[in-house]
Design a protein around this motif. Structure first.
Motif, PDB file in Angstrom:
ATOM      1  N   LEU A 166     -68.503  14.413  27.960  1.00  0.00           N
ATOM      2  CA  LEU A 166     -70.091  13.916  27.641  1.00  0.00           C
ATOM      3  C   LEU A 166     -70.687  13.756  28.967  1.00  0.00           C
ATOM      4  O   LEU A 166     -69.771  13.664  29.978  1.00  0.00           O
ATOM      5  CB  LEU A 166     -69.997  12.521  26.994  1.00  0.00           C
ATOM      6  CG  LEU A 166     -69.345  12.725  25.440  1.00  0.00           C
ATOM      7  CD1 LEU A 166     -68.904  11.262  24.885  1.00  0.00           C
ATOM      8  CD2 LEU A 166     -70.393  13.375  24.745  1.00  0.00           C
ATOM      9  N   GLU A 167     -71.928  13.601  29.054  1.00  0.00           N
ATOM     10  CA  GLU A 167     -72.655  13.246  30.123  1.00  0.00           C
ATOM     11  C   GLU A 167     -72.848  11.536  30.018  1.00  0.00           C
ATOM     12  O   GLU A 167     -73.377  11.110  29.049  1.00  0.00           O
ATOM     13  CB  GLU A 167     -73.995  13.708  30.427  1.00  0.00           C
ATOM     14  CG  GLU A 167     -73.726  15.315  30.876  1.00  0.00           C
ATOM     15  CD  GLU A 167     -75.068  16.166  31.101  1.00  0.00           C
ATOM     16  OE1 GLU A 167     -75.476  16.103  32.177  1.00  0.00           O
ATOM     17  OE2 GLU A 167     -75.766  16.402  30.053  1.00  0.00           O
ATOM     18  N   ARG A 168     -72.948  10.970  31.110  1.00  0.00           N
ATOM     19  CA  ARG A 168     -73.596   9.659  31.280  1.00  0.00           C
ATOM     20  C   ARG A 168     -75.230   9.877  31.459  1.00  0.00           C
ATOM     21  O   ARG A 168     -75.730   9.873  32.397  1.00  0.00           O
ATOM     22  CB  ARG A 168     -73.032   8.852  32.364  1.00  0.00           C
ATOM     23  CG  ARG A 168     -73.492   7.307  32.428  1.00  0.00           C
ATOM     24  CD  ARG A 168     -73.502   6.721  33.771  1.00  0.00           C
ATOM     25  NE  ARG A 168     -72.101   6.627  34.214  1.00  0.00           N
ATOM     26  CZ  ARG A 168     -71.051   5.670  34.035  1.00  0.00           C
ATOM     27  NH1 ARG A 168     -71.530   4.721  33.385  1.00  0.00           N
ATOM     28  NH2 ARG A 168     -69.872   5.717  34.643  1.00  0.00           N
ATOM     29  N   ARG A 169     -75.787  10.080  30.025  1.00  0.00           N
ATOM     30  CA  ARG A 169     -77.118  10.444  30.157  1.00  0.00           C
ATOM     31  C   ARG A 169     -78.223   9.689  29.653  1.00  0.00           C
ATOM     32  O   ARG A 169     -79.329   9.490  29.779  1.00  0.00           O
ATOM     33  CB  ARG A 169     -76.965  12.075  29.729  1.00  0.00           C
ATOM     34  CG  ARG A 169     -78.583  12.421  29.545  1.00  0.00           C
ATOM     35  CD  ARG A 169     -78.626  13.883  29.146  1.00  0.00           C
ATOM     36  NE  ARG A 169     -79.712  14.473  28.832  1.00  0.00           N
ATOM     37  CZ  ARG A 169     -80.104  15.721  28.664  1.00  0.00           C
ATOM     38  NH1 ARG A 169     -79.203  16.492  28.449  1.00  0.00           N
ATOM     39  NH2 ARG A 169     -81.466  16.027  28.186  1.00  0.00           N
ATOM     40  N   TYR A 170     -77.719   8.689  28.443  1.00  0.00           N
ATOM     41  CA  TYR A 170     -78.494   7.983  27.562  1.00  0.00           C
ATOM     42  C   TYR A 170     -78.142   6.593  27.497  1.00  0.00           C
ATOM     43  O   TYR A 170     -77.147   6.370  27.727  1.00  0.00           O
ATOM     44  CB  TYR A 170     -78.549   8.577  26.186  1.00  0.00           C
ATOM     45  CG  TYR A 170     -78.747  10.245  25.913  1.00  0.00           C
ATOM     46  CD1 TYR A 170     -79.828  10.477  25.684  1.00  0.00           C
ATOM     47  CD2 TYR A 170     -77.633  10.830  25.841  1.00  0.00           C
ATOM     48  CE1 TYR A 170     -80.255  12.021  25.495  1.00  0.00           C
ATOM     49  CE2 TYR A 170     -77.877  12.341  25.766  1.00  0.00           C
ATOM     50  CZ  TYR A 170     -79.007  12.681  25.421  1.00  0.00           C
ATOM     51  OH  TYR A 170     -79.587  14.155  25.395  1.00  0.00           O
ATOM     52  N   LEU A 171     -79.458   6.031  27.745  1.00  0.00           N
ATOM     53  CA  LEU A 171     -79.314   4.382  27.342  1.00  0.00           C
ATOM     54  C   LEU A 171     -79.537   4.161  25.871  1.00  0.00           C
ATOM     55  O   LEU A 171     -80.602   4.735  25.445  1.00  0.00           O
ATOM     56  CB  LEU A 171     -80.462   3.780  28.554  1.00  0.00           C
ATOM     57  CG  LEU A 171     -79.704   3.782  29.929  1.00  0.00           C
ATOM     58  CD1 LEU A 171     -80.954   3.316  30.988  1.00  0.00           C
ATOM     59  CD2 LEU A 171     -78.650   2.802  30.326  1.00  0.00           C
ATOM     60  N   ILE A 172     -78.867   3.273  25.488  1.00  0.00           N
ATOM     61  CA  ILE A 172     -78.832   2.757  23.947  1.00  0.00           C
ATOM     62  C   ILE A 172     -79.312   1.348  24.146  1.00  0.00           C
ATOM     63  O   ILE A 172     -78.790   0.715  24.718  1.00  0.00           O
ATOM     64  CB  ILE A 172     -77.444   2.745  23.210  1.00  0.00           C
ATOM     65  CG1 ILE A 172     -76.746   4.095  23.575  1.00  0.00           C
ATOM     66  CG2 ILE A 172     -77.710   2.615  21.693  1.00  0.00           C
ATOM     67  CD1 ILE A 172     -77.412   5.181  23.203  1.00  0.00           C
ATOM     68  N   ILE A 173     -80.676   1.124  23.739  1.00  0.00           N
ATOM     69  CA  ILE A 173     -81.273  -0.234  23.729  1.00  0.00           C
ATOM     70  C   ILE A 173     -81.919  -0.609  22.411  1.00  0.00           C
ATOM     71  O   ILE A 173     -82.599   0.032  21.820  1.00  0.00           O
ATOM     72  CB  ILE A 173     -82.740   0.063  24.542  1.00  0.00           C
ATOM     73  CG1 ILE A 173     -82.487   0.960  25.815  1.00  0.00           C
ATOM     74  CG2 ILE A 173     -83.419  -1.278  24.898  1.00  0.00           C
ATOM     75  CD1 ILE A 173     -83.752   1.327  26.579  1.00  0.00           C
ATOM     76  N   PRO A 174     -81.244  -1.774  22.069  1.00  0.00           N
ATOM     77  CA  PRO A 174     -81.367  -2.391  20.635  1.00  0.00           C
ATOM     78  C   PRO A 174     -82.432  -3.392  21.181  1.00  0.00           C
ATOM     79  O   PRO A 174     -82.583  -4.059  21.715  1.00  0.00           O
ATOM     80  CB  PRO A 174     -80.079  -2.784  20.411  1.00  0.00           C
ATOM     81  CG  PRO A 174     -79.592  -3.129  21.627  1.00  0.00           C
ATOM     82  CD  PRO A 174     -79.830  -2.160  22.647  1.00  0.00           C
ATOM     83  N   GLY A 175     -83.469  -3.761  19.872  1.00  0.00           N
ATOM     84  CA  GLY A 175     -84.280  -4.793  19.807  1.00  0.00           C
ATOM     85  C   GLY A 175     -83.527  -6.015  19.054  1.00  0.00           C
ATOM     86  O   GLY A 175     -83.163  -5.588  17.846  1.00  0.00           O
TER      87      GLY A 175
END
Length: 466
Positions: free
Chosen positions: A89-98
């Motif tokens: 996998l790549e460290r590519r996405y940020l997961i941002i919860p509200g």
């Protein structure tokens, strides 16, 4: 997917410490009154850059009222676990919860200066697939993305206890609840693990009615917030032991295990002791027979104050509690940083002996009564809050907002967003960088920070340091 492991994945903490220094930081921006959409700020942290300390890109969301709080990566060093099928996998996405809306954003930061929204998961999907609400902490695990929640089902989030759910780390589909047997666990906050040792540790804050509209003083004084830490069989997904830290130790929040997986101990910060207004740090550890223990190893006293200088919530106490609201541990497991949001202090403890921490450094900035200015002469609203440490341990960053309604109770009036940096001395100690001060857009506050390539509260390691 790449054809070889992402170069920002590291087998051990020591190897991560030797990686190139970060040049960018990602910081959450929240609109406390919901009048603007929340956002993600990309900040230049390269001291040789002409844009040092400036926001160089923003991603503003399409919705209002999310209240961004914590976030994390889709993948990190845990992908190198021998048990995973996700090493490429790549460290590519940020997961941002509200935390208010229960909506989750997936932001593509492969090109940080052109970061953009990749996917939005609406709250109805979270509710339908998990029965949970108020997603909070994100950890990238070997087999997927783990998301802790602060609420159960129903409008007020009290229909059943909160817990953890899993997301697919490639499609970002919600898979389902993690727990098979939760035992006595009925509140949630933070969690982390020791992957090779196959256990997880989690903590407790409170249920949504206890935090969404501000702290409930009656609940605090009657010790109704969380005060236990839970230990789990990670693969079995079951609670194997719960330790009550004492009902007076209200709000057991951040969990910080030693980064080197050979070491079987860690730390938990407690916001306030209701018997004396102290802040506290507990060290927890595992015995040779597999059982866990915990002991209070750091206490931080309150500071006497004139009631006229205090918010209504604290006038009757004639004192400012330190309010330990975040902690972070350097990758070499040597320094523990403790944010004292109430008194306006960032403490640095040498925890080489985790049972006998020693204060090694301290910075004063902000504070309910102290109101200490930054070395550049500017006012620092609120107090030190979310703290993040560079991989090499030489730089410490922090912001100042705790949670919108709590900010307003403890610090009446608008304090504004702030993010600062301190440099760490060769033998410990902290010095604020007078040249690093981030100007955020008007009307926003700032919360959690993530560093380019990983940091000290995102990655978990599968191999010992050599």
């Amino acid at each position: 997917m790449t054809v070889r492991p992402d170069p920002t994945f590291h087998a051990s903490p020591k190897l991560a410490m030797e990686a190139p220094a970060e040049t960018l930081a990602f910081t959450l921006m929240l609109s406390p009154d919901g009048s603007q959409p929340d956002g993600l700020a990309v900040i230049d942290v390269d001291s040789s850059s002409s844009d040092y300390g400036k926001i160089v890109h923003q991603v503003i969301m399409p919705n209002k009222g999310d209240e961004f709080h914590h976030f994390g990566w889709n993948a990190c060093s845990s992908a190198l676990s021998p048990l995973t099928g996700h090493a490429f996998l790549e460290r590519r996405y940020l997961i941002i919860p509200g935390i208010r809306s229960s909506r989750i954003y997936v932001v593509d930061v492969k090109n940080p200066l052109k970061a953009k929204i990749h996917k939005i998961i609406e709250p109805e999907e979270v509710f339908a697939k998990t029965g949970y609400s108020r997603p909070h902490t994100i950890h990238c695990g070997p087999e997927g993305i783990y998301v802790s929640t602060l609420g159960g089902g129903g409008k007020d989030g009290t229909d059943g206890p909160p817990g953890i759910f899993i997301m697919d780390c490639e499609t970002f589909d919600i898979i389902g609840r993690w727990e098979m047997d939760r035992g006595v666990q009925d509140k949630h906050y933070d969690f982390w693990w020791n992957l090779p040792r196959d256990y997880m540790v989690s903590s407790e804050w409170g249920l949504p009615p206890q935090f969404e509209n501000g702290i409930v003083a009656e609940d605090l004084l009657s010790n109704k917030y969380g005060h236990s830490i839970h230990f789990w069989d990670l693969r079995g997904r079951k609670n194997v032991q719960t330790i009550d830290l004492g009902a007076n130790h209200q709000m057991a929040l951040e969990i910080r295990p030693a980064h080197d997986p050979v070491k079987e101990y860690g730390f938990c910060g407690v916001v306030v002791d209701t018997t004396n207004l102290e802040g506290a740090i507990f060290t927890w550890w595992r015995e040779k027979d597999g059982t866990f223990n915990a002991k209070k190893t750091i206490t931080i006293p309150p500071v006497a104050a004139d009631p006229d200088d205090l918010p209504d919530l604290l006038k009757g106490f004639s004192a400012v509690p330190p309010l330990v609201t975040d902690i972070d541990l350097s990758l070499d497991d040597k320094y523990l940083y403790v944010a004292c949001w109430g008194t306006g202090e960032m403490h640095q403890y040498d925890v080489s002996d985790p049972m006998k921490p020693v204060l090694a450094g301290k910075v004063e900035i902000g504070g309910i009564v102290a109101k200490t200015k930054h070395p550049n002469g500017k006012d620092f609203g609120y107090g030190p809050q979310m703290v993040e440490i560079s991989r090499d341990g030489k730089r410490v960053y922090w912001t100042n907002s705790l949670y919108s309604t709590w900010d307003d109770q403890f610090y009446p009036g608008e304090g504004g967003a702030a993010m600062v940096k301190a440099d760490v001395g060769a033998n410990g100690g902290l010095t604020l960088d007078k040249n690093f001060w981030v100007e955020f857009p008007k009307g926003y506050r700032s919360h959690q920070i993530r560093l380019e390539g990983g940091d000290c509260s995102t990655d978990s390691f599968c191999y010992p340091s050599v």
